[in-house]
Design a protein around this motif. Structure first.
Motif, PDB file in Angstrom:
ATOM      1  N   TYR A 223       0.906  -1.166   0.000  1.00  0.00           N
ATOM      2  CA  TYR A 223       0.000   0.000   0.000  1.00  0.00           C
ATOM      3  C   TYR A 223       0.930   1.198   0.000  1.00  0.00           C
ATOM      4  O   TYR A 223       2.160   1.045   0.131  1.00  0.00           O
ATOM      5  CB  TYR A 223      -0.931  -0.011   1.229  1.00  0.00           C
ATOM      6  CG  TYR A 223      -0.202  -0.213   2.542  1.00  0.00           C
ATOM      7  CD1 TYR A 223       0.233   0.856   3.309  1.00  0.00           C
ATOM      8  CD2 TYR A 223       0.116  -1.494   2.984  1.00  0.00           C
ATOM      9  CE1 TYR A 223       0.943   0.668   4.481  1.00  0.00           C
ATOM     10  CE2 TYR A 223       0.832  -1.691   4.157  1.00  0.00           C
ATOM     11  CZ  TYR A 223       1.232  -0.600   4.900  1.00  0.00           C
ATOM     12  OH  TYR A 223       1.944  -0.787   6.062  1.00  0.00           O
ATOM     13  N   ILE A 226       3.486   4.916   4.437  1.00  0.00           N
ATOM     14  CA  ILE A 226       3.144   6.053   5.296  1.00  0.00           C
ATOM     15  C   ILE A 226       4.410   6.411   6.073  1.00  0.00           C
ATOM     16  O   ILE A 226       4.953   5.581   6.808  1.00  0.00           O
ATOM     17  CB  ILE A 226       2.003   5.656   6.261  1.00  0.00           C
ATOM     18  CG1 ILE A 226       0.734   5.317   5.451  1.00  0.00           C
ATOM     19  CG2 ILE A 226       1.738   6.765   7.279  1.00  0.00           C
ATOM     20  CD1 ILE A 226      -0.290   4.490   6.214  1.00  0.00           C
ATOM     21  N   HIS A 237      -2.902   8.149   7.514  1.00  0.00           N
ATOM     22  CA  HIS A 237      -2.426   7.673   6.213  1.00  0.00           C
ATOM     23  C   HIS A 237      -1.623   8.775   5.525  1.00  0.00           C
ATOM     24  O   HIS A 237      -1.840   9.082   4.350  1.00  0.00           O
ATOM     25  CB  HIS A 237      -3.599   7.223   5.333  1.00  0.00           C
ATOM     26  CG  HIS A 237      -4.101   5.853   5.687  1.00  0.00           C
ATOM     27  ND1 HIS A 237      -5.142   5.237   5.050  1.00  0.00           N
ATOM     28  CD2 HIS A 237      -3.674   4.959   6.619  1.00  0.00           C
ATOM     29  CE1 HIS A 237      -5.353   4.041   5.573  1.00  0.00           C
ATOM     30  NE2 HIS A 237      -4.476   3.841   6.539  1.00  0.00           N
ATOM     31  N   ASP A 254       4.690   3.376   8.556  1.00  0.00           N
ATOM     32  CA  ASP A 254       3.719   2.280   8.423  1.00  0.00           C
ATOM     33  C   ASP A 254       3.850   1.825   6.976  1.00  0.00           C
ATOM     34  O   ASP A 254       3.405   2.526   6.058  1.00  0.00           O
ATOM     35  CB  ASP A 254       2.319   2.830   8.733  1.00  0.00           C
ATOM     36  CG  ASP A 254       1.200   1.806   8.518  1.00  0.00           C
ATOM     37  OD1 ASP A 254       1.431   0.785   7.850  1.00  0.00           O
ATOM     38  OD2 ASP A 254       0.085   2.063   9.007  1.00  0.00           O
ATOM     39  N   ASP A 265       2.395  -5.565   6.589  1.00  0.00           N
ATOM     40  CA  ASP A 265       1.888  -4.271   7.067  1.00  0.00           C
ATOM     41  C   ASP A 265       2.456  -4.054   8.461  1.00  0.00           C
ATOM     42  O   ASP A 265       1.972  -4.642   9.432  1.00  0.00           O
ATOM     43  CB  ASP A 265       0.353  -4.346   7.074  1.00  0.00           C
ATOM     44  CG  ASP A 265      -0.296  -3.041   7.515  1.00  0.00           C
ATOM     45  OD1 ASP A 265       0.424  -2.105   7.884  1.00  0.00           O
ATOM     46  OD2 ASP A 265      -1.535  -2.978   7.490  1.00  0.00           O
ATOM     47  N   HIS A 348      -6.668  -5.364  11.462  1.00  0.00           N
ATOM     48  CA  HIS A 348      -7.492  -5.943  10.395  1.00  0.00           C
ATOM     49  C   HIS A 348      -6.912  -7.276   9.959  1.00  0.00           C
ATOM     50  O   HIS A 348      -5.775  -7.619  10.311  1.00  0.00           O
ATOM     51  CB  HIS A 348      -7.541  -4.971   9.206  1.00  0.00           C
ATOM     52  CG  HIS A 348      -6.185  -4.434   8.810  1.00  0.00           C
ATOM     53  ND1 HIS A 348      -5.311  -5.130   8.018  1.00  0.00           N
ATOM     54  CD2 HIS A 348      -5.538  -3.283   9.151  1.00  0.00           C
ATOM     55  CE1 HIS A 348      -4.191  -4.429   7.868  1.00  0.00           C
ATOM     56  NE2 HIS A 348      -4.289  -3.309   8.555  1.00  0.00           N
ATOM     57  N   THR A 354      -4.354  -5.761   1.840  1.00  0.00           N
ATOM     58  CA  THR A 354      -3.871  -5.230   3.122  1.00  0.00           C
ATOM     59  C   THR A 354      -4.991  -5.299   4.156  1.00  0.00           C
ATOM     60  O   THR A 354      -4.776  -5.708   5.295  1.00  0.00           O
ATOM     61  CB  THR A 354      -3.376  -3.785   2.947  1.00  0.00           C
ATOM     62  OG1 THR A 354      -2.376  -3.779   1.934  1.00  0.00           O
ATOM     63  CG2 THR A 354      -2.792  -3.248   4.235  1.00  0.00           C
ATOM     64  N   HIS A 355      -6.177  -4.898   3.764  1.00  0.00           N
ATOM     65  CA  HIS A 355      -7.345  -5.134   4.617  1.00  0.00           C
ATOM     66  C   HIS A 355      -8.052  -6.334   4.007  1.00  0.00           C
ATOM     67  O   HIS A 355      -8.898  -6.199   3.127  1.00  0.00           O
ATOM     68  CB  HIS A 355      -8.276  -3.913   4.637  1.00  0.00           C
ATOM     69  CG  HIS A 355      -7.665  -2.716   5.306  1.00  0.00           C
ATOM     70  ND1 HIS A 355      -8.328  -1.546   5.539  1.00  0.00           N
ATOM     71  CD2 HIS A 355      -6.415  -2.521   5.830  1.00  0.00           C
ATOM     72  CE1 HIS A 355      -7.539  -0.687   6.152  1.00  0.00           C
ATOM     73  NE2 HIS A 355      -6.363  -1.248   6.334  1.00  0.00           N
ATOM     74  N   GLU A 390      -2.327  -3.146  16.051  1.00  0.00           N
ATOM     75  CA  GLU A 390      -1.690  -1.850  15.831  1.00  0.00           C
ATOM     76  C   GLU A 390      -2.366  -0.690  16.572  1.00  0.00           C
ATOM     77  O   GLU A 390      -2.924   0.205  15.955  1.00  0.00           O
ATOM     78  CB  GLU A 390      -1.668  -1.545  14.325  1.00  0.00           C
ATOM     79  CG  GLU A 390      -3.008  -1.753  13.618  1.00  0.00           C
ATOM     80  CD  GLU A 390      -2.987  -1.306  12.153  1.00  0.00           C
ATOM     81  OE1 GLU A 390      -2.488  -0.213  11.885  1.00  0.00           O
ATOM     82  OE2 GLU A 390      -3.489  -2.058  11.298  1.00  0.00           O
ATOM     83  N   GLU A 430       2.812  -1.654  15.180  1.00  0.00           N
ATOM     84  CA  GLU A 430       1.993  -2.654  14.476  1.00  0.00           C
ATOM     85  C   GLU A 430       2.815  -3.875  14.099  1.00  0.00           C
ATOM     86  O   GLU A 430       3.878  -3.753  13.489  1.00  0.00           O
ATOM     87  CB  GLU A 430       1.439  -2.033  13.182  1.00  0.00           C
ATOM     88  CG  GLU A 430       0.706  -3.022  12.292  1.00  0.00           C
ATOM     89  CD  GLU A 430       0.173  -2.374  11.018  1.00  0.00           C
ATOM     90  OE1 GLU A 430       0.769  -1.370  10.557  1.00  0.00           O
ATOM     91  OE2 GLU A 430      -0.821  -2.873  10.482  1.00  0.00           O
TER      92      GLU A 430
END
Ligand code: GLY
Length: 467
Positions: A223, A226, A237, A254, A265, A348, A354-355, A390, A430
């Motif tokens: 993703y 971050i 984000h 992140d 992640d 998640h 990722t999710h 996280e 996380e």
């Protein structure tokens, strides 16, 4: 067991779950086709639909998988014209895709129209990418509407749900890919820790970290990375920019690598200098305690929401101890006051997305409550699930200067103290956690997180930079 054997076994489990629904119509699962970038003759980075990728183990643009209860699985492999091949690399042949996926009936995509014709009059469940409804020609099919294909939305929904339930527990092939993705993430974070220093930009840190992801086999980032320094670390984000970091500030990263479609992640927060300041350390240790308690409690049968609520209580207690919140932690959590500083869920599901899918047990929905609205998973954990854990504490000016929230939480927050911390930023820790038969395994455990360990690495890195 070969990869193709594991994929065959995976599809057998899906067939039996689908058969149990009583739905006996055909199923089509398109992979998706690339999305053009306006003003160029190129395409956005291709992401195969995760349902197609789960069922085949590959991510081939323009491919499609079909299933019928009697005939089983058929894979339609994409082909390119000679004109296309001037501009693009050749896709694998039907035979090569058949070998990689273990689908023995692997055909050229020119057969897809005929397959659809043969289903005329039957209700079709359409999983995977629904771009085929508007971009059928890119799958080698004449306009979708002329086929009179009738998509059975109810069957599509029920089979999709059955598939999502199966996808929660990761098999050996998935765990191998995820382990490699997590290892690459850990290496990238460590690379960033070794170059971070006063005067460096967030963007420069991102470049060093992502270069390491790629060196470790990452195909891309899972993703958008971050990276936030100083006040930017409170932007959940936040996109890394040209902001220059300074001693005394925190940096929150992140970020994760993606390998063969699988995401990692991972988040860590560390000081730009070699040392956390007093309040940074206090709040860091609160977040760390919330995270470690959640990991210690995670295991089969444990409700993910209860982990979130326990972490919320630990954060509320820590904020009371720090003088930020006022009152009993239980009362503060019941009133969602902690969410002013922890405005997201505990984590998640993780996997091809990722999710990842399946975060909510059937019949459960996200609650419309400040402290629970962003909880991405509400289900009992089970062996093979991979979740992120996280928690965080942030000082988000938009939330903390909102007159309505200040009025609602007038008595529960030390607003004078908070106003002095509006540029503090945020802290998040996380890890990627695999649920085992008797507890859990932290897949990203190789990345240190105790404040003292991070400080030691930072001291060494800064010493090396200056020496
Ligand atoms: N780590 C990014 C996200 O969970 O949305």
């Amino acid at each position: 067991m070969s990869d193709a054997d594991i994929l065959r076994e995976r599809r057998r489990r899906v067939e039996s779950a689908w058969s149990a629904t009583g739905i006996d119509g055909p199923v089509l699962i398109p992979a998706s086709v690339p999305i053009p970038i306006d003003g160029t003759d190129q395409f956005h980075e291709f992401h195969a639909h995760p349902e197609f990728q789960y069922l085949t183990g590959v991510a081939e643009p323009g491919a499609a998988l079909a299933w019928e209860p009697d005939a089983g699985w058929t894979l339609f492999a994409p082909t390119l014209t000679i004109e296309d091949l001037v501009w693009m690399s050749a896709p694998p042949s039907a035979a090569e895709l058949g070998a990689a996926t273990g689908v023995s009936n692997s055909l050229d995509r020119s057969e897809l129209s005929g397959w659809l014709e043969s289903q005329r009059g039957r209700d079709l469940a359409l999983l995977g990418s629904r771009d085929i409804e508007s971009r059928a020609s890119e799958y080698g099919v004449d306009a979708w509407s002329t086929l009179e294909a009738v998509v059975d939305e109810d069957a599509t929904e029920r089979l999709g749900r059955a598939l999502a339930e199966l996808r929660r527990a990761k098999d050996a092939l998935e765990l191998d890919r995820m382990t490699r993705a997590v290892d690459a993430a850990v290496a990238g974070h460590l690379a960033a820790w070794h170059v971070a220093r006063h005067g460096l930009s967030e963007r420069a840190l991102q470049i060093e970290m992502e270069a390491e992801f790629f060196r470790q086999g990452g195909a891309r980032t899972a993703y958008g990375s971050i990276v936030g320094s100083g006040p930017n670390s409170a932007i959940l984000h936040g996109t890394p920019g040209e902001r220059i970091m300074s001693d005394g500030e925190l940096v929150l990263i992140d970020a994760g690598a993606e390998i063969e479609g699988y995401a990692s992640d991972v988040t860590r927060t560390f000081p730009v200098s070699a040392q956390f300041t007093g309040i940074q350390r206090d709040l860091y240790n609160v977040v760390l305690a919330a995270q470690e308690e959640a990991i210690a409690s995670a295991g089969p049968g444990v409700e993910y929401k209860s982990l979130h609520l326990a972490a919320s209580a630990t954060i509320a207690r820590g904020l009371v101890d720090a003088g930020v919140l006022i009152g009993s932690p239980d009362h503060l959590v019941a009133a969602d006051a902690h969410a002013l500083f922890f405005p997201h869920g505990l984590g998640h599901m993780l996997g091809l997305s990722t999710h990842d899918c399946g975060g909510y047990l059937e019949g459960r929905v996200p609650e419309d409550r400040f402290g629970l609205a962003y909880l991405r998973a509400d289900l009992p954990l089970a062996p093979g699930y991979v979740v992120t854990i996280e928690p965080g504490i942030y000082f988000v000016p938009a939330l903390l200067t909102d007159p309505a929230r200040r009025e609602r939480y007038r008595e529960m927050v030390n607003w004078e103290l908070v106003d002095g911390l509006l540029d503090f930023g945020g802290i998040r820790i996380e890890d990627d956690v695999r649920i085992t038969e008797d507890g859990c395994e932290v897949m990203s455990a190789a990345l240190p997180k105790a404040a003292g360990e991070i400080e030691a690495i930072r001291r060494e890195a800064l010493g090396a930079a200056h020496g």
